[in-house]
Design a protein around this motif. Structure first.
Motif, mmCIF file in Angstrom:
data_model
loop_
_atom_site.group_PDB
_atom_site.id
_atom_site.type_symbol
_atom_site.label_atom_id
_atom_site.label_comp_id
_atom_site.label_asym_id
_atom_site.label_seq_id
_atom_site.Cartn_x
_atom_site.Cartn_y
_atom_site.Cartn_z
ATOM 1 N N ARG A 193 73.066 -87.265 -61.123
ATOM 2 C CA ARG A 193 73.076 -85.788 -61.118
ATOM 3 C C ARG A 193 73.889 -85.273 -62.302
ATOM 4 O O ARG A 193 73.492 -84.320 -62.975
ATOM 5 C CB ARG A 193 73.651 -85.276 -59.798
ATOM 6 N N ALA A 194 75.024 -85.904 -62.559
ATOM 7 C CA ALA A 194 75.861 -85.491 -63.683
ATOM 8 C C ALA A 194 75.122 -85.678 -65.003
ATOM 9 O O ALA A 194 75.105 -84.781 -65.855
ATOM 10 C CB ALA A 194 77.163 -86.294 -63.689
ATOM 11 N N ALA A 195 74.491 -86.849 -65.178
ATOM 12 C CA ALA A 195 73.774 -87.121 -66.418
ATOM 13 C C ALA A 195 72.566 -86.206 -66.590
ATOM 14 O O ALA A 195 72.267 -85.748 -67.700
ATOM 15 C CB ALA A 195 73.322 -88.582 -66.440
ATOM 16 N N THR A 196 71.884 -85.914 -65.485
ATOM 17 C CA THR A 196 70.705 -85.048 -65.554
ATOM 18 C C THR A 196 71.101 -83.641 -65.990
ATOM 19 O O THR A 196 70.488 -83.064 -66.885
ATOM 20 C CB THR A 196 69.997 -85.008 -64.191
ATOM 21 N N CYS A 197 72.120 -83.071 -65.354
ATOM 22 C CA CYS A 197 72.539 -81.712 -65.711
ATOM 23 C C CYS A 197 73.111 -81.662 -67.118
ATOM 24 O O CYS A 197 72.842 -80.715 -67.877
ATOM 25 C CB CYS A 197 73.565 -81.193 -64.699
ATOM 26 N N LEU A 234 69.169 -96.412 -62.890
ATOM 27 C CA LEU A 234 69.690 -95.985 -61.596
ATOM 28 C C LEU A 234 68.587 -95.736 -60.569
ATOM 29 O O LEU A 234 68.814 -95.908 -59.366
ATOM 30 C CB LEU A 234 70.535 -94.712 -61.767
ATOM 31 N N ARG A 235 67.414 -95.316 -61.029
ATOM 32 C CA ARG A 235 66.296 -95.043 -60.126
ATOM 33 C C ARG A 235 65.026 -95.705 -60.663
ATOM 34 O O ARG A 235 64.090 -95.047 -61.080
ATOM 35 C CB ARG A 235 66.078 -93.529 -59.973
ATOM 36 N N PRO A 236 64.984 -97.048 -60.632
ATOM 37 C CA PRO A 236 63.827 -97.759 -61.182
ATOM 38 C C PRO A 236 62.536 -97.491 -60.410
ATOM 39 O O PRO A 236 61.444 -97.673 -60.939
ATOM 40 C CB PRO A 236 64.236 -99.233 -61.086
ATOM 41 N N ARG A 237 62.657 -97.060 -59.146
ATOM 42 C CA ARG A 237 61.470 -96.781 -58.332
ATOM 43 C C ARG A 237 61.310 -95.279 -58.093
ATOM 44 O O ARG A 237 60.793 -94.856 -57.052
ATOM 45 C CB ARG A 237 61.561 -97.521 -57.000
ATOM 46 N N PHE A 252 60.260 -85.961 -66.692
ATOM 47 C CA PHE A 252 61.323 -86.580 -67.482
ATOM 48 C C PHE A 252 62.665 -86.454 -66.783
ATOM 49 O O PHE A 252 63.436 -87.410 -66.707
ATOM 50 C CB PHE A 252 61.381 -85.961 -68.878
ATOM 51 N N PHE A 253 62.952 -85.250 -66.279
ATOM 52 C CA PHE A 253 64.202 -85.024 -65.547
ATOM 53 C C PHE A 253 63.943 -85.215 -64.056
ATOM 54 O O PHE A 253 62.986 -84.658 -63.516
ATOM 55 C CB PHE A 253 64.751 -83.620 -65.815
ATOM 56 N N ILE A 254 64.796 -85.995 -63.410
ATOM 57 C CA ILE A 254 64.613 -86.262 -61.987
ATOM 58 C C ILE A 254 65.895 -85.939 -61.222
ATOM 59 O O ILE A 254 66.982 -85.844 -61.797
ATOM 60 C CB ILE A 254 64.208 -87.727 -61.725
ATOM 61 N N ARG A 260 67.698 -88.377 -56.186
ATOM 62 C CA ARG A 260 66.881 -89.151 -55.245
ATOM 63 C C ARG A 260 65.661 -89.768 -55.920
ATOM 64 O O ARG A 260 64.904 -90.500 -55.289
ATOM 65 C CB ARG A 260 66.428 -88.271 -54.089
ATOM 66 N N GLY A 261 65.432 -89.414 -57.189
ATOM 67 C CA GLY A 261 64.274 -89.938 -57.892
ATOM 68 C C GLY A 261 63.043 -89.070 -57.786
ATOM 69 O O GLY A 261 61.959 -89.457 -58.226
ATOM 70 N N THR A 262 63.198 -87.869 -57.215
ATOM 71 C CA THR A 262 62.086 -86.920 -57.118
ATOM 72 C C THR A 262 62.147 -85.946 -58.293
ATOM 73 O O THR A 262 63.121 -85.925 -59.056
ATOM 74 C CB THR A 262 62.160 -86.140 -55.797
ATOM 75 N N ALA A 263 61.096 -85.133 -58.435
ATOM 76 C CA ALA A 263 61.078 -84.146 -59.519
ATOM 77 C C ALA A 263 62.245 -83.180 -59.370
ATOM 78 O O ALA A 263 62.594 -82.753 -58.256
ATOM 79 C CB ALA A 263 59.752 -83.381 -59.505
ATOM 80 N N LEU A 264 62.859 -82.836 -60.471
ATOM 81 C CA LEU A 264 64.004 -81.924 -60.461
ATOM 82 C C LEU A 264 63.506 -80.500 -60.239
ATOM 83 O O LEU A 264 62.589 -80.040 -60.916
ATOM 84 C CB LEU A 264 64.748 -82.023 -61.791
ATOM 85 N N LEU A 265 64.123 -79.798 -59.298
ATOM 86 C CA LEU A 265 63.716 -78.440 -58.956
ATOM 87 C C LEU A 265 64.722 -77.419 -59.488
ATOM 88 O O LEU A 265 65.896 -77.731 -59.734
ATOM 89 C CB LEU A 265 63.587 -78.292 -57.438
#
Length: 305
Positions: free
Chosen positions: A122-126, A191-194, A200-202, A205-210
């Motif tokens: 979450r930190a890396a995504t934001c 971190l989320r290989p599956r 691109f951004f997730i 939990r590995g789902t699409a970022l909302l």
């Protein structure tokens, strides 16, 4: 009237506009006219229809009436009896909120504060998302819609599929931004290989970022670093504004040909109408002052010659 609506939508879409919302509400407006027994658009009926939604901000009525105004302008060339609804009918007409212009220090602090978010992903995504918005001027909706194959890490080019236009646009990035995206992609996949998302951004939990969780994090972080107060409420969209303003300020301060650069900036930002880019000149006092000084210098040179 429904035939005219479809002709209008086909015409505008042929010019590159998607008009998804227009495509939903203009047929409703045609139904309303037919139910009222009117074969043409009148100011009275258009204004009454625009106000049908209740418990909404008047800006919604303004937007609905604006859609009808565009259609009526087109229809009047075919049916001269058509009335074009006036502007300024409802309060709050067309006034954009004043943007919060992020300084470089603000952006650095915002990205640094992401390390306090709950999970490493979450930190890396934001951090990566907000950084990308700050250095590219992309819309948040465009960034969230990016798929993995839209991000070419070899060439450093993003392919943007915009909701405002059928035609995609290409956004080249500075190598440092491309490196940032590459590092995020590597961490994301480790971190989320599956991950189930193809975006691109997730999420963590590995789902699409909302948009909702992103906005919640943005509010939390801007309050944490002290730029969000009772009276100052930065928006994610202000990162886009800040990018555009930084470009314009740099051009003015260096004596560049701002007018000559404007088409490139409009294209890069995905503005269909260049007026959307020129708005920044009046939205930020320093830009207005620099533009006025440039015009005065040009006038003085013309007078002396």
């Amino acid at each position: 009237m429904h035939e005219h609506v479809q002709d209008y939508l086909r015409f505008r879409r042929a010019l590159g506009f998607k008009l998804k919302w227009h495509g939903r509400i203009l047929p409703q407006f045609a139904d309303y006219l037919e139910a009222a027994g009117s074969a043409t658009i009148t100011d009275e009926l258009a204004i009454a229809w625009a106000q049908l939604p209740t418990r909404v901000h008047p800006i919604t009525w303004t937007q609905r009436l604006g859609v009808v105004r565009g259609f009526a302008t087109y229809l009047k060339t075919i049916a001269p009896a058509t009335q074009i609804p006036p502007k300024g009918v409802f309060p709050g007409q067309g006034k954009r909120p004043d943007p919060y212009i992020f300084s470089e220090q603000d952006i650095t602090r915002l990205l640094g504060a992401t390390s306090t978010l709950a999970t490493p992903l979450r930190a890396a995504t934001c951090r990566t998302l907000f950084g990308l918005l700050a250095v590219s001027g992309m819309r948040i909706s465009e960034a969230l819609a990016l798929h993995r194959d839209h991000v070419d890490l070899d060439s450093g080019i993003l392919t943007i599929i915009s909701a405002k236009s059928e035609a995609p646009r290409l956004v080249p990035l500075h190598p440092t931004a491309t490196t940032m995206l590459g590092e995020y992609a590597e961490l994301r996949d480790r971190l989320r290989p599956r991950a189930t998302a193809t975006t691109f951004f997730i999420s963590h939990r590995g789902t699409a970022l909302l948009h909702g969780p992103v906005m919640a994090a943005f509010i939390q972080l801007t309050a944490q670093i002290g730029i969000r107060t009772e009276t100052t409420k930065p928006r994610i969209h202000d990162l886009r504004h800040s990018f555009a303003v930084a470009c314009l300020l740099a051009w003015y301060r260096s004596g560049d040909d701002v007018a000559g650069h404007m088409p490139a900036l409009s294209t890069y930002l995905g503005h269909i109408n260049p007026a959307g880019t020129y708005w920044y000149l009046s939205a930020v006092p320093e830009l207005m002052q620099l533009a006025a000084q440039r015009l005065q210098t040009q006038a003085d040179l013309a007078a002396s010659s």
